[in-house]
Design a protein around this motif. Structure first.
Motif, PDB file in Angstrom:
ATOM      1  N   SER A  46      -6.004  11.636  -0.093  1.00  0.00           N
ATOM      2  CA  SER A  46      -6.286  10.778  -1.494  1.00  0.00           C
ATOM      3  C   SER A  46      -6.016   9.419  -0.893  1.00  0.00           C
ATOM      4  CB  SER A  46      -4.811  11.077  -2.359  1.00  0.00           C
ATOM      5  OG  SER A  46      -3.871  10.751  -1.773  1.00  0.00           O
ATOM      6  N   PRO A  47      -6.932   8.559  -1.594  1.00  0.00           N
ATOM      7  CA  PRO A  47      -6.828   7.183  -1.370  1.00  0.00           C
ATOM      8  C   PRO A  47      -5.358   6.385  -1.463  1.00  0.00           C
ATOM      9  CG  PRO A  47      -8.128   7.399  -3.343  1.00  0.00           C
ATOM     10  CD  PRO A  47      -7.924   8.766  -2.832  1.00  0.00           C
ATOM     11  N   LEU A  48      -5.169   5.498  -0.435  1.00  0.00           N
ATOM     12  CA  LEU A  48      -4.059   4.452  -0.844  1.00  0.00           C
ATOM     13  C   LEU A  48      -4.027   3.906  -2.102  1.00  0.00           C
ATOM     14  CD1 LEU A  48      -3.328   3.146   2.781  1.00  0.00           C
ATOM     15  CD2 LEU A  48      -1.955   4.733   1.786  1.00  0.00           C
ATOM     16  N   LYS A  49      -3.034   3.598  -2.739  1.00  0.00           N
ATOM     17  CA  LYS A  49      -2.701   2.873  -3.996  1.00  0.00           C
ATOM     18  C   LYS A  49      -2.575   1.722  -3.477  1.00  0.00           C
ATOM     19  CE  LYS A  49      -1.611   6.799  -6.720  1.00  0.00           C
ATOM     20  NZ  LYS A  49      -1.064   7.896  -5.996  1.00  0.00           N
ATOM     21  N   CYS A  50      -2.711   0.450  -4.026  1.00  0.00           N
ATOM     22  CA  CYS A  50      -2.378  -0.913  -3.832  1.00  0.00           C
ATOM     23  C   CYS A  50      -2.490  -1.776  -5.480  1.00  0.00           C
ATOM     24  CB  CYS A  50      -3.070  -1.518  -2.759  1.00  0.00           C
ATOM     25  SG  CYS A  50      -4.766  -1.849  -3.289  1.00  0.00           S
ATOM     26  N   LEU A  51      -1.878  -2.740  -5.537  1.00  0.00           N
ATOM     27  CA  LEU A  51      -2.208  -3.437  -6.604  1.00  0.00           C
ATOM     28  C   LEU A  51      -3.402  -4.652  -6.153  1.00  0.00           C
ATOM     29  CD1 LEU A  51       1.599  -4.497  -7.497  1.00  0.00           C
ATOM     30  CD2 LEU A  51       0.006  -2.811  -8.395  1.00  0.00           C
ATOM     31  N   GLU A  52      -4.510  -4.258  -6.673  1.00  0.00           N
ATOM     32  CA  GLU A  52      -5.811  -4.891  -6.228  1.00  0.00           C
ATOM     33  C   GLU A  52      -5.623  -6.508  -6.452  1.00  0.00           C
ATOM     34  OE1 GLU A  52      -9.319  -2.746  -7.131  1.00  0.00           O
ATOM     35  OE2 GLU A  52      -8.352  -0.850  -7.028  1.00  0.00           O
ATOM     36  N   PHE A  82       0.967  -1.191  -0.023  1.00  0.00           N
ATOM     37  CA  PHE A  82       0.066   0.002  -0.240  1.00  0.00           C
ATOM     38  C   PHE A  82       0.854   1.147  -0.060  1.00  0.00           C
ATOM     39  CE2 PHE A  82      -2.205  -3.281   2.297  1.00  0.00           C
ATOM     40  CZ  PHE A  82      -3.271  -3.463   1.721  1.00  0.00           C
ATOM     41  N   TRP A  83       0.579   2.306  -0.751  1.00  0.00           N
ATOM     42  CA  TRP A  83       1.436   3.554  -0.756  1.00  0.00           C
ATOM     43  C   TRP A  83       0.729   4.477  -1.157  1.00  0.00           C
ATOM     44  CZ3 TRP A  83       1.074   0.102  -4.739  1.00  0.00           C
ATOM     45  CH2 TRP A  83       1.030   0.478  -5.910  1.00  0.00           C
ATOM     46  N   ARG A  84       1.081   5.842  -0.803  1.00  0.00           N
ATOM     47  CA  ARG A  84       0.793   7.162  -1.082  1.00  0.00           C
ATOM     48  C   ARG A  84       2.026   7.853  -1.243  1.00  0.00           C
ATOM     49  NH1 ARG A  84      -2.138   8.867   3.181  1.00  0.00           N
ATOM     50  NH2 ARG A  84      -3.933   7.880   2.294  1.00  0.00           N
ATOM     51  N   ASN A  85       2.167   8.449  -2.721  1.00  0.00           N
ATOM     52  CA  ASN A  85       3.464   8.930  -2.937  1.00  0.00           C
ATOM     53  C   ASN A  85       3.494  10.655  -2.358  1.00  0.00           C
ATOM     54  OD1 ASN A  85       4.079   7.109  -4.725  1.00  0.00           O
ATOM     55  ND2 ASN A  85       2.718   8.051  -6.364  1.00  0.00           N
ATOM     56  N   ALA A  86       4.798  11.054  -2.050  1.00  0.00           N
ATOM     57  CA  ALA A  86       4.756  12.317  -1.300  1.00  0.00           C
ATOM     58  C   ALA A  86       4.278  13.340  -2.064  1.00  0.00           C
ATOM     59  CB  ALA A  86       6.474  12.614  -1.436  1.00  0.00           C
ATOM     60  N   GLY A  87       3.893  13.504  -3.121  1.00  0.00           N
ATOM     61  CA  GLY A  87       3.177  14.753  -3.758  1.00  0.00           C
ATOM     62  C   GLY A  87       1.725  14.423  -3.784  1.00  0.00           C
TER      63      GLY A  87
END
Length: 172
Positions: A121-127, A111-116
């Motif tokens: 914003s929602p977390l990103k992941c490989l669903e 799970f990640w959220r970029n510094a910018g």
């Protein structure tokens, strides 16, 4: 949630079971002591041994039921960064065995959220990986009452800013 068809057919909705990953501080400490001992004595790790890295901690998931169906992940991260969750297939006996690389499960959950990115914003992941990982956990729960995981915090992520649960429904 139940569907309208379930309610109309008189089926009771399945109760969701939300399980929280809990840091196992004593096991994390045992693994850190192993690294410190090897460094102090100048010894090398065993062939295939997986040592705990400074940005990692051991977490556990306790299963009150064994027949579960994976529903979804619930992950919240304050700020930005990357959190990687790796399942461990071994039933842990740290006093007798060391963690071996072959005992780490795939896929891992990231799970990640970029510094910018905006903080909200929602977390990103490989669903697809997260779905497969959740299903794998449910399969292992059939024969386990507890399962262990390595949580790695990178790129600014911190354990204090993470909330991570996984939701299951009892198998019908």
């Amino acid at each position: 949630m139940s569907s309208k068809a379930d309610r109309d057919a008189g089926n009771a909705p399945s109760e969701a079971m939300v399980l929280t990953f809990k840091e196992d501080t004593s096991l994390t400490e045992v693994m850190r002591l192993r690294v410190a001992s090897l460094q102090r004595t100048g010894q090398k790790r065993q062939d295939g041994e997986r040592l705990l890295l400074p940005h990692e901690a051991v977490h556990r998931l306790d299963f009150p039921l064994q027949d579960l169906v994976f529903s979804r992940w619930n992950v919240a991260l304050g700020g930005h960064g990357r959190v990687t969750v790796t399942g461990i297939s071994q039933l842990w006996t740290p006093d007798l065995t060391h963690l071996m690389t072959r005992q780490l499960l795939e896929p891992v959950g990231t799970f990640w959220r970029n510094a910018g990115d905006p903080p909200a914003s929602p977390l990103k992941c490989l669903e697809a990986d997260m779905q497969e990982f959740g299903e794998r956990i449910a399969d292992l729960a059939k024969v386990r009452k507890v399962m262990y995981f390595l949580f790695a915090f990178k790129e600014g992520a911190e354990a204090a800013n993470l909330s991570c649960t996984v939701e299951f429904t009892p198998e019908q």
